[in-house]
Design an enzyme around this catalytic site. Structure first.
Site, PDB file in Angstrom:
ATOM      1  CG  ASN A  33      -1.695   1.218   1.448  1.00 29.94           C
ATOM      2  OD1 ASN A  33      -1.771   2.068   0.557  1.00 29.94           O
ATOM      3  ND2 ASN A  33      -2.313   1.341   2.618  1.00 29.94           N
ATOM      4  CD1 TRP A  34       3.511   0.866  -2.739  1.00 25.83           C
ATOM      5  CD2 TRP A  34       3.602   1.916  -4.710  1.00 25.83           C
ATOM      6  NE1 TRP A  34       4.200   0.061  -3.608  1.00 25.83           N
ATOM      7  CE2 TRP A  34       4.273   0.680  -4.837  1.00 25.83           C
ATOM      8  CE3 TRP A  34       3.534   2.747  -5.834  1.00 25.83           C
ATOM      9  CZ2 TRP A  34       4.868   0.259  -6.029  1.00 25.83           C
ATOM     10  CZ3 TRP A  34       4.127   2.324  -7.020  1.00 25.83           C
ATOM     11  CH2 TRP A  34       4.789   1.105  -7.120  1.00 25.83           C
ATOM     12  CE  LYS A  35      -0.126   3.264   4.740  1.00 26.10           C
ATOM     13  NZ  LYS A  35      -0.048   3.375   6.187  1.00 26.10           N
ATOM     14  CG  HIS A  46      -5.905   1.894   5.343  1.00 26.86           C
ATOM     15  ND1 HIS A  46      -5.447   2.885   6.168  1.00 26.86           N
ATOM     16  CD2 HIS A  46      -4.895   1.017   5.191  1.00 26.86           C
ATOM     17  CE1 HIS A  46      -4.192   2.617   6.502  1.00 26.86           C
ATOM     18  NE2 HIS A  46      -3.825   1.482   5.925  1.00 26.86           N
ATOM     19  CD  GLU A  98      -2.876   5.511   6.736  1.00 21.27           C
ATOM     20  OE1 GLU A  98      -2.899   5.540   5.491  1.00 21.27           O
ATOM     21  OE2 GLU A  98      -1.925   5.016   7.385  1.00 21.27           O
ATOM     22  CD  GLU A 112      -3.534  -2.510   7.507  1.00 16.08           C
ATOM     23  OE1 GLU A 112      -2.398  -2.714   7.055  1.00 16.08           O
ATOM     24  OE2 GLU A 112      -4.186  -1.491   7.246  1.00 16.08           O
ATOM     25  N   GLY A 148       2.357   2.445  10.798  1.00 12.11           N
ATOM     26  CA  GLY A 148       3.293   3.548  10.613  1.00 12.11           C
ATOM     27  C   GLY A 148       4.003   3.961  11.896  1.00 12.11           C
ATOM     28  CB  SER A 169       5.132  -1.598  12.070  1.00 11.49           C
ATOM     29  OG  SER A 169       4.725  -0.251  12.310  1.00 11.49           O
ATOM     30  N   GLY A 219       2.774  -1.052   4.332  1.00 12.65           N
ATOM     31  CA  GLY A 219       2.804   0.369   3.988  1.00 12.65           C
ATOM     32  C   GLY A 219       4.232   0.830   3.736  1.00 12.65           C
ATOM     33  N   GLY A 220       4.822   1.456   4.747  1.00  6.47           N
ATOM     34  CA  GLY A 220       6.139   2.070   4.621  1.00  6.47           C
ATOM     35  C   GLY A 220       7.191   1.195   3.943  1.00  6.47           C
TER      36      GLY A 220
HETATM   37  P1  PGA Z   1       2.751   0.416   7.709  1.00  2.00           P
HETATM   38  O1  PGA Z   1       1.282   0.591   7.060  1.00  2.00           O
HETATM   39  O2  PGA Z   1       3.318  -0.853   7.143  1.00  2.00           O
HETATM   40  O3  PGA Z   1       3.509   1.630   7.241  1.00  2.00           O
HETATM   41  O4  PGA Z   1       2.570   0.362   9.167  1.00  2.00           O
HETATM   42  C1  PGA Z   1       0.441  -0.520   6.895  1.00  2.00           C
HETATM   43  C2  PGA Z   1      -0.866  -0.071   6.291  1.00  2.00           C
HETATM   44  O5  PGA Z   1      -1.340   1.025   6.620  1.00  2.00           O
HETATM   45  O6  PGA Z   1      -1.466  -0.792   5.463  1.00  2.00           O
END
Ligand code: PGA
Length: 251
Positions: A9-11, A97, A99, A169, A175, A215, A236-237
């Site tokens: 997930n590149w956000k 998600h 976010e 999640e 993050g 994470s 994500g990251g």
């Molecule tokens: P993260 O994000 O790996 O940066 O914690 C995961 C996600 O939001 O899908």
């Protein structure tokens, strides 16, 4: 046997030029043997979907979107529909998600509209669920997840469920560098599968893939992803660098 599914997930990262380079690098690092054992999905921002699709075409790497609006067309300025995504070669879409729940006030009812719209239009939902830190500390994890599953999966049939993925999640792990311990994650995944079994039956529950997200890094991928009931990761990251993403895929 559930095939592990690793999604990046590149956000809101990567311009089209950057996205193209990253997708090419990821493609170059994966061979057919790996891709026969792991399903790999890249979820770039909307404006990068075309270049990423071109970069991975024919490789077996799949394309996912991070969001969409649950109407097929209409006067919804700024929004993107499922048929538009389909035409670009998108197969998966992330829904619910944390976010989006947090910054864009998306509730379980809206999440459910998206799940139903995605299924109707032939996109595979990756439904995200997870508790906040205060809920975890108050021992409300299962209650929170049960509410999200009940709301998000309302009116979903067992056939619909069969093209879905659920991502657990924990919000406090996203993050933050703080991942759930393998045991914590395993317990919640088991709870989710049990809940699915009670609602949809043992067969559908057994076939459902449940990803862990929050994470996930090269260093902790193996300990998390080898747990029973954990069928891959939503990253994500660490998906923004080919090296770390590839290391997770090959855990
Ligand atoms: P993260 O994000 O790996 O940066 O914690 C995961 C996600 O939001 O899908």
């Amino acid at each position: 046997m559930r095939k592990p599914i690793i999604a990046g997930n590149w956000k809101m990262h990567q311009t089209p030029a950057q996205a193209k380079a990253l997708a090419q690098e990821i493609r170059a690092g994966l061979n057919q043997t790996v891709l026969s054992e792991r399903e790999v999905i890249l979820c770039p921002p909307f404006v990068d979907l075309t270049v990423v699709e071109e970069a991975v075409r024919g490789s077996g790497i799949g394309l996912g979107a991070q969001n969409f609006y649950p109407k097929e067309e209409g006067a919804f300025t700024g929004e993107i529909s499922a048929p538009m995504l389909k035409e670009l070669g998108v197969t998966y879409v992330i829904i619910g998600h944390s976010e989006r729940r947090q910054h864009f006030r998306e509730d379980d009812d809206f999440v459910n509209q998206k799940v139903l719209s995605a299924l109707k239009n032939g996109l595979k939902p990756i439904l995200c669920v997870g508790e906040r830190l205060d809920e975890m500390e108050a021992n409300l994890t299962e209650k929170r997840i049960e509410t999200q599953l009940t709301g998000g999966l309302k009116d979903v049939s067992p056939e619909g469920l069969s093209s879905m993925v659920v991502a657990y999640e924990p919000v406090w792990a996203i993050g933050t560098g703080k991942n759930a311990t393998p045991r914590q994650a395993r317990d919640v995944h088991r709870f989710i599968r049990g809940w699915i079994a009670a609602k949809f039956g043992e067969g559908p529950a057994d076939r459902l893939r449940i990803q862990y997200g929050g994470s996930v890094k090269a260093e902790n991928a193996a300990s998390l992803l080898t747990q029973p009931d954990i069928d891959g990761a939503l990253v994500g990251g660490a998906s923004l660098s080919a090296d770390s993403f590839l290391a997770i895929v090959k855990y």
